[in-house]
Structure formats: structure tokens, C-alpha cells
Design a protein around this motif. Structure first.
Motif, PDB file in Angstrom:
ATOM      1  N   GLU A  19     -76.658  51.887   7.641  1.00 40.41           N
ATOM      2  CA  GLU A  19     -75.916  50.671   7.324  1.00 40.41           C
ATOM      3  C   GLU A  19     -76.804  49.639   6.655  1.00 40.41           C
ATOM      4  OE1 GLU A  19     -72.295  48.552   7.224  1.00 40.41           O
ATOM      5  OE2 GLU A  19     -72.876  50.649   7.477  1.00 40.41           O
ATOM      6  N   GLU A  20     -78.041  49.517   7.077  1.00 38.62           N
ATOM      7  CA  GLU A  20     -78.975  48.594   6.426  1.00 38.62           C
ATOM      8  C   GLU A  20     -79.183  48.970   4.967  1.00 38.62           C
ATOM      9  OE1 GLU A  20     -82.414  48.794   8.858  1.00 38.62           O
ATOM     10  OE2 GLU A  20     -81.828  47.110  10.149  1.00 38.62           O
ATOM     11  N   LYS A  21     -79.271  50.248   4.704  1.00 38.83           N
ATOM     12  CA  LYS A  21     -79.436  50.710   3.326  1.00 38.83           C
ATOM     13  C   LYS A  21     -78.209  50.365   2.493  1.00 38.83           C
ATOM     14  CE  LYS A  21     -80.365  54.861   0.584  1.00 38.83           C
ATOM     15  NZ  LYS A  21     -80.593  56.328   0.611  1.00 38.83           N
ATOM     16  N   ARG A  22     -77.019  50.569   3.053  1.00 33.73           N
ATOM     17  CA  ARG A  22     -75.795  50.259   2.324  1.00 33.73           C
ATOM     18  C   ARG A  22     -75.680  48.760   2.028  1.00 33.73           C
ATOM     19  NH1 ARG A  22     -70.578  48.556   2.917  1.00 33.73           N
ATOM     20  NH2 ARG A  22     -71.020  47.860   5.041  1.00 33.73           N
ATOM     21  N   LEU A  23     -75.976  47.931   3.004  1.00 35.79           N
ATOM     22  CA  LEU A  23     -75.906  46.478   2.813  1.00 35.79           C
ATOM     23  C   LEU A  23     -76.917  46.000   1.783  1.00 35.79           C
ATOM     24  CD1 LEU A  23     -75.408  45.325   6.516  1.00 35.79           C
ATOM     25  CD2 LEU A  23     -73.682  45.437   4.709  1.00 35.79           C
ATOM     26  N   GLN A  24     -78.100  46.592   1.778  1.00 28.66           N
ATOM     27  CA  GLN A  24     -79.111  46.216   0.796  1.00 28.66           C
ATOM     28  C   GLN A  24     -78.683  46.614  -0.614  1.00 28.66           C
ATOM     29  OE1 GLN A  24     -81.830  44.356   1.413  1.00 28.66           O
ATOM     30  NE2 GLN A  24     -82.112  44.322  -0.816  1.00 28.66           N
ATOM     31  N   GLU A  25     -78.029  47.742  -0.733  1.00 29.98           N
ATOM     32  CA  GLU A  25     -77.529  48.170  -2.044  1.00 29.98           C
ATOM     33  C   GLU A  25     -76.475  47.198  -2.569  1.00 29.98           C
ATOM     34  OE1 GLU A  25     -76.130  52.107  -1.384  1.00 29.98           O
ATOM     35  OE2 GLU A  25     -78.134  53.033  -1.504  1.00 29.98           O
ATOM     36  N   LEU A  26     -75.586  46.737  -1.676  1.00 28.21           N
ATOM     37  CA  LEU A  26     -74.596  45.745  -2.090  1.00 28.21           C
ATOM     38  C   LEU A  26     -75.259  44.445  -2.524  1.00 28.21           C
ATOM     39  CD1 LEU A  26     -71.818  46.200   0.643  1.00 28.21           C
ATOM     40  CD2 LEU A  26     -71.708  46.888  -1.754  1.00 28.21           C
ATOM     41  N   LYS A  27     -76.280  44.035  -1.812  1.00 27.49           N
ATOM     42  CA  LYS A  27     -77.004  42.811  -2.158  1.00 27.49           C
ATOM     43  C   LYS A  27     -77.681  42.940  -3.511  1.00 27.49           C
ATOM     44  CE  LYS A  27     -80.320  39.568  -0.138  1.00 27.49           C
ATOM     45  NZ  LYS A  27     -81.215  39.316   1.028  1.00 27.49           N
ATOM     46  N   ASP A  28     -78.323  44.084  -3.753  1.00 29.66           N
ATOM     47  CA  ASP A  28     -78.980  44.303  -5.043  1.00 29.66           C
ATOM     48  C   ASP A  28     -77.957  44.341  -6.172  1.00 29.66           C
ATOM     49  OD1 ASP A  28     -81.363  44.429  -3.671  1.00 29.66           O
ATOM     50  OD2 ASP A  28     -81.403  46.618  -3.587  1.00 29.66           O
ATOM     51  N   GLU A  84     -66.879  43.997  -3.365  1.00 25.80           N
ATOM     52  CA  GLU A  84     -67.239  43.794  -1.966  1.00 25.80           C
ATOM     53  C   GLU A  84     -68.495  42.946  -1.830  1.00 25.80           C
ATOM     54  OE1 GLU A  84     -68.407  46.476   2.009  1.00 25.80           O
ATOM     55  OE2 GLU A  84     -68.006  47.433   0.066  1.00 25.80           O
ATOM     56  N   GLU A  85     -69.390  43.061  -2.789  1.00 29.65           N
ATOM     57  CA  GLU A  85     -70.677  42.372  -2.683  1.00 29.65           C
ATOM     58  C   GLU A  85     -70.599  40.901  -3.071  1.00 29.65           C
ATOM     59  OE1 GLU A  85     -70.437  44.163  -6.847  1.00 29.65           O
ATOM     60  OE2 GLU A  85     -69.946  44.767  -4.788  1.00 29.65           O
ATOM     61  N   ASP A  86     -69.484  40.447  -3.617  1.00 27.45           N
ATOM     62  CA  ASP A  86     -69.355  39.064  -4.076  1.00 27.45           C
ATOM     63  C   ASP A  86     -68.560  38.246  -3.072  1.00 27.45           C
ATOM     64  OD1 ASP A  86     -70.710  39.840  -6.333  1.00 27.45           O
ATOM     65  OD2 ASP A  86     -68.911  40.137  -7.545  1.00 27.45           O
TER      66      ASP A  86
END
Length: 447
Positions: free
Chosen positions: A197-206, A272-274
Motif C-alpha cells: 500500500e505504501e508503494k501504491r500511495l507513493q506512485e499516486l503522489k509521484d 484519484e491522485e488529485d
């Protein structure tokens, strides 16, 4: 004819933000059909009252004329309020009605507040309680006077000056709550799921950070949305000055509308990331940037003259890229820690209140059970007392008593008496023949 811009912006009343894109690269451009948008809310709890008062005052020719010649200081210091005595009777009557409606609304708010706190309001002093509302005169609750207009202007000015700071603080708390919930969510996962999940959230942030360059607001090559414009030459560049309502100035709502195209480079509600709350914070920051650097007389309006003056600054010719929120942290780690402590304290307080309510509920249940047991005991005692009375009466040879103490005869005895009463006289028993007849009456006695 429209209200003077300084009045409108002082009270943050927009006549409507009109925004239609045009093709600035084409020749003989024509403005498209005007499509007025809904008026922006000032965010004040008396926003409707404020707007209605302005609309009514605008209908008076004398007041409109004075308003056109008044400056910002005349409005702020209350000199314009004195002109209220010269408006038409129908205008004053309508203003009186608006004030009575506002007082009635505030009374309802006060009553709802007192009811929610279980405060006894039987002896409520409305005049004293209305003093906490500063946008009207609480001592006169029936008519709209010059003092009411002065209080309305001064209170709205003060509240609007604090409104931006409150919006920033509200957004900061929103961001801290979002980060707190993210951390709590990750804590509840096992190591493998947490890493995924941390990896997925970081990808959305990037992915959110990978957006086109955002131009600083109000610059020569910054795209804008306009429907009426005129060409202004600035440093040998053509700039299209937006003039959305033909008053020659831009108010705060109009400025914020102009930033939409730039902000759409970063924020898309479909992604989703915005976060669209962040978009509105960016819009507020851009507007404050313009007001700080362009609004020379601090009347919360940007005129063409002020804009041209700002182009003489070095920053205008060599603008920097706009620093978006991801490059400017909204809060520090220390602020987040204090916020989390505050959340825990509130959570503990809510738990205590919930436990107190649960205990009160249990106590009410126990009292209900005790009352039910007492009721059953009372019924049993009444039944036993009635039974004892019947037994005592039967032992003494007395017919049993009824519910109200009356005697109740046995049914079989009553039936025998009824039968005897029904036997005819001829069927009754005759005396035997050998019995002597009754002596004749009045016969002489023998000696």
C-alpha cells in the motif's frame, strides 16, 4: 448601472463571475455569449442579509448617485451610511422588513443553540443575546437605521479580512487529518500489505507531481479566461485585459476564476491522485499573490492602471514558475504531532461522554426493572388481600364481599328462593282434615 466596485469588493459581493474562453491566436475575435454564473458566497453567516440590503439600496437613485462618487474610505469610515436618511420611503420600509427578518432568524439560531445545550430559555433576554451579533444594532430590532448600515459594513470588512486566514487554517487541519488517517490506516495492515500500500500511495503522489509547468498568475504569457477584453501593450507584448463586467476592475472572485485554466494543469477531479480541496487552496494563494503585488491602494480590487504599474517591476518580465503545494509543505511534523494529540484528547473526551451515556442508559434500565418489580409486587399484594377477605367472610358464615364491599349471596340459595316464589297458590300444601276447625267467632261461652 452597477454598484461601485469598491463597495462590491469591500463587502465581497460579486455581480457574477463571467468566464468564456477565447482563441487569442485568431484574428477578429468576437466575444461569445455571456453566461453569468451564480454569485459567489462570501462565507459570512449573514451573507444573504448583506446581499439583500445592497440590492435594496441599489434601487434608490439618490443612494446610487452618492455611491458612484464615494471612495473606499467614505465607505469604511461610515460617512456613506449617513445618506440612508435621504433614501425613499419604500426603500426604508423594505430595509426595515429585512432587518426584522434577520432578527427573527438570529433569534431562532439562539433558541436552537440554547436547546442543544439544555439551557433554560424561559427568561431569555433576546436583546442581550443579540449583542453577540455585530452586524446590526440589537437595541433597535424593528427599523433599519444608519447605524445598522455602518455596523454591517464595518463587520463585513473585518470578517472578510479574517476569512482568508481562517480558510488557510481550515485547509491545514484538513491536510493534517488526511495524513493522520493515512498513517493510522497503514498501522492496521500487516507488513506485506503495508509495503504494498505504501508503494501504491507513493506512485499516486509521484503521478500528481508530473504535471506541466504552472505559470505565476498575472503575467504576459499566462493564459486567461475572458469574455470582454481589450489589447494592452506591455513590454512590446500583447496582453488581453479581462474585463468581465465592464467596470474596469477585477474583484477577488473574478481573479480566482481567471486561474482555473492554470490550475487544471495540476488538478483533475477524475484522477484519484488529485485532491480538489488542494486546488481551491492553490486558487486562494494565487489570488493573495496578485493582491499583494498588484493591488496598490489595498481596496481589494485590481484596476488596469494598477496592473500596468506592476508590469514595471523586474519580476513581471522574469517571472518564476508558480510553486505548487507539493513544493511548499502546509504543516510541520511538530504541528502534526500537536494535532494528533488534540485528536486523541477529543477522542478520549468522546469516549468518556459515550461511557457516561451508556451508564445513564443502564441506570434507566435498572430503574425501569425496579419499577416493574414494584408494580408486580403491588398487584400480588392486592390479590392476596382480596383472597384473605374472602376466606374470612366464608369462615364467619357471611356471604362473600364484592369488589366494593357489597355482599354477594350464594347462587344456589338464591335459585331456591326464586323457585319458591314461582309456586302457584293452589299447589301449596293444605292442612289435614282431622285438624279441628277454627272455633266460630263471637259464640257465647257455657258455664
Amino acid at each position: 448601472m452597477t454598484l461601485k466596485p469598491s463597495w462590491l469588493l469591500l463587502l465581497s459581493i460579486s455581480a457574477g463571475v463571467w468566464s468564456v474562453p477565447i482563441d487569442r491566436n485568431g484574428d477578429n475575435q468576437e466575444a461569445k455569449e455571456d453566461v453569468p454564473e451564480e454569485n459567489a458566497d462570501t462565507g459570512l453567516y449573514y451573507d444573504r442579509y448583506l446581499r439583500e440590503v445592497i440590492e435594496v439600496l441599489e434601487t434608490d437613485p439618490h443612494f446610487r448617485e452618492k455611491l458612484q462618487t464615494a471612495n473606499t474610505e467614505d465607505i469604511k469610515n461610515g460617512r456613506l451610511s449617513k445618506e440612508l436618511d435621504l433614501v425613499g420611503h419604500h426603500v426604508r420600509t423594505r430595509l426595515d422588513e429585512l432587518k426584522r427578518q434577520e432578527v427573527s432568524r438570529l433569534r431562532m439560531l439562539l433558541k436552537a443553540k440554547l436547546d442543544s445545550t439544555n439551557t433554560q430559555s424561559l427568561q431569555m433576554d433576546h436583546a442581550s443575546l443579540l449583542k453577540q451579533f455585530e452586524h446590526l444594532d440589537p437595541h433597535n430590532q424593528n427599523t433599519f437605521e444608519a447605524k445598522d448600515l455602518e455596523l454591517l459594513i464595518s463587520t463585513a470588512t473585518k470578517d472578510l479580512e479574517n476569512y482568508d486566514a481562517e480558510r488557510h487554517e481550515e485547509f491545514k487541519r484538513y491536510e493534517m487529518l488526511k495524513e493522520h488517517e493515512r498513517r493510522e490506516y497503514l498501522k492496521g495492515l500487516d507488513q506485506e500489505k503495508r509495503e504494498t500500500e505504501e508503494k501504491r500511495l507513493q506512485e499516486l503522489k509521484d503521478k500528481h507531481h508530473q504535471h506541466p509547468k504552472v505559470n505565476a498568475p498575472v503575467r504576459t504569457n499566462a493564459p486567461t479566461l475572458v469574455i470582454r477584453w481589450k489589447e494592452v501593450e506591455v513590454n512590446q507584448n500583447q496582453f488581453y485585459w479581462p474585463n468581465t463586467n465592464e467596470d474596469g476592475v477585477l474583484d477577488e472572485q473574478e481573479l480566482e476564476a481567471l486561474f482555473t485554466k492554470e490550475l487544471e494543469k495540476v488538478y483533475d477531479p477524475k484522477n484519484e491522485e488529485d485532491d480538489m480541496m488542494e486546488m481551491e487552496e492553490e486558487r486562494l494563494r494565487m489570488r493573495e499573490h496578485v493582491m499583494k503585488n498588484v493591488d496598490a491602494n489595498k481596496d481589494r480590487l485590481v484596476s488596469l492602471e494598477e496592473f500596468l504599474k506592476s508590469t514595471e517591476k523586474k519580476e513581471f518580465s522574469n517571472p518564476k514558475e508558480w510553486e505548487t503545494l507539493e513544493t511548499r509543505p502546509v504543516y510541520t511534523e511538530e504541528e502534526l504531532q500537536r494535532f494528533e494529540v488534540e485528536l486523541r484528547d477529543k477522542e478520549e473526551e468522546l469516549k468518556r461522554k459515550a461511557e457516561n451515556l451508556r451508564q445513564q442508559q443502564d441506570l434507566l434500565k435498572e430503574r425501569g426493572k425496579a419499577l416493574e418489580a414494584q408494580r408486580r409486587e403491588y398487584q400480588q399484594a392486592v390479590l392476596e388481600m382480596s383472597q384473605r377477605q374472602k376466606e374470612q367472610q366464608a369462615a364467619g358464615g357471611q356471604p362473600p364481599a364484592g369488589p366494593h364491599g357489597e355482599l354477594q349471596f350464594q347462587p344456589e340459595i338464591q335459585q331456591v328462593e326464586d323457585k319458591e316464589a314461582k309456586v302457584p297458590a293452589e299447589h301449596q300444601a293444605e292442612p289435614p282434615n282431622n285438624l279441628p276447625a277454627e272455633p266460630p267467632q263471637n259464640l257465647p261461652l257455657h258455664t
